[in-house]
Design an enzyme around this catalytic site. Structure first.
Site, PDB file in Angstrom:
ATOM      1  N   PRO A  77     -12.512 -22.025  82.666  1.00 44.30           N
ATOM      2  CA  PRO A  77     -11.696 -21.932  81.453  1.00 44.30           C
ATOM      3  C   PRO A  77     -10.771 -23.142  81.266  1.00 44.30           C
ATOM      4  CG  PRO A  77     -11.710 -19.820  82.574  1.00 44.30           C
ATOM      5  CD  PRO A  77     -12.334 -20.821  83.511  1.00 44.30           C
ATOM      6  N   CYS A  78     -10.309 -23.726  82.371  1.00 50.04           N
ATOM      7  CA  CYS A  78      -9.469 -24.931  82.276  1.00 50.04           C
ATOM      8  C   CYS A  78     -10.265 -26.058  81.626  1.00 50.04           C
ATOM      9  CB  CYS A  78      -8.996 -25.373  83.659  1.00 50.04           C
ATOM     10  SG  CYS A  78      -7.969 -24.159  84.526  1.00 50.04           S
ATOM     11  N   LYS A  79     -11.505 -26.210  82.080  1.00 46.66           N
ATOM     12  CA  LYS A  79     -12.364 -27.268  81.541  1.00 46.66           C
ATOM     13  C   LYS A  79     -12.622 -27.056  80.050  1.00 46.66           C
ATOM     14  CE  LYS A  79     -16.639 -29.727  82.433  1.00 46.66           C
ATOM     15  NZ  LYS A  79     -17.788 -29.902  83.306  1.00 46.66           N
TER      16      LYS A  79
END
Length: 181
Positions: A77-79
């Site tokens: 999700p960060c990416k």
């Protein structure tokens, strides 16, 4: 075998990816006992170094609006949210100080630097080597985004991957805060 089982596994996987990334290893972020910060509460001060070697202290940013995004290179999700954060960094560069905060305690500097290069991020990335800022901000899963007003108080804290619209809403809410005379 029950035909619903693959669907169940898919739903569980989807829920995990939407909620963020965590760790259950002892000493890692999933086992951190921390209290979540609430709006109006003073943001914990910190001094960290950027990947380019500059020192950043939250106390030195007093009088400015700040957006912190806690992330790790191993977090899908960060990416996914980084391209939107990059756009926001450009859009609000004269109004808000945006910093990525790599949870280096649960990551590696080499992987974090590679992540920043692959994502072509130009906003400053802070390195939390010992996890002190992670703990002070109650980060037990990533990504987490926190906005801080000019007085150094928490405006908003959101856990999990943000959509472009949610980010825009956070920036707009932060922009509406005004410094008290």
């Amino acid at each position: 075998m029950n035909r619903r089982w693959p669907l169940f596994l898919l739903l569980i996987s989807l829920l995990f990816s939407l909620s963020g990334c965590g760790s259950d290893e002892p000493g890692k972020q999933g086992s951190t006992k921390a209290v979540a910060l609430t709006p109006g509460q003073p943001a914990p001060d910190f001094t960290l170094t950027t990947m380019s070697g500059q020192t950043v202290s939250l106390a030195d940013l007093r009088g400015q609006k700040v957006f912190l995004n806690f992330w790790a290179s191993w977090c899908p999700p960060c990416k996914k949210e980084m391209p939107d954060l990059q756009k926001m960094s450009r859009k609000y560069e004269d109004k808000v100080k945006l910093f990525g905060v790599n949870i280096t305690h649960d990551d590696t500097l080499e992987l974090a630097e590679r992540f920043v290069l692959e994502q072509a991020l130009t906003f400053p990335q802070l390195i939390d080597k010992d996890g002190a800022v992670q703990k002070a901000y109650g980060i037990i899963t990533v990504p987490v985004s926190v906005t801080i007003d000019e007085e150094g108080k928490i405006v908003e804290r959101r856990i999990g991957q943000l959509t472009h619209e949610q980010m825009e809403q956070m920036f707009q809410t932060l922009m509406m805060t005004t410094k008290q005379p």
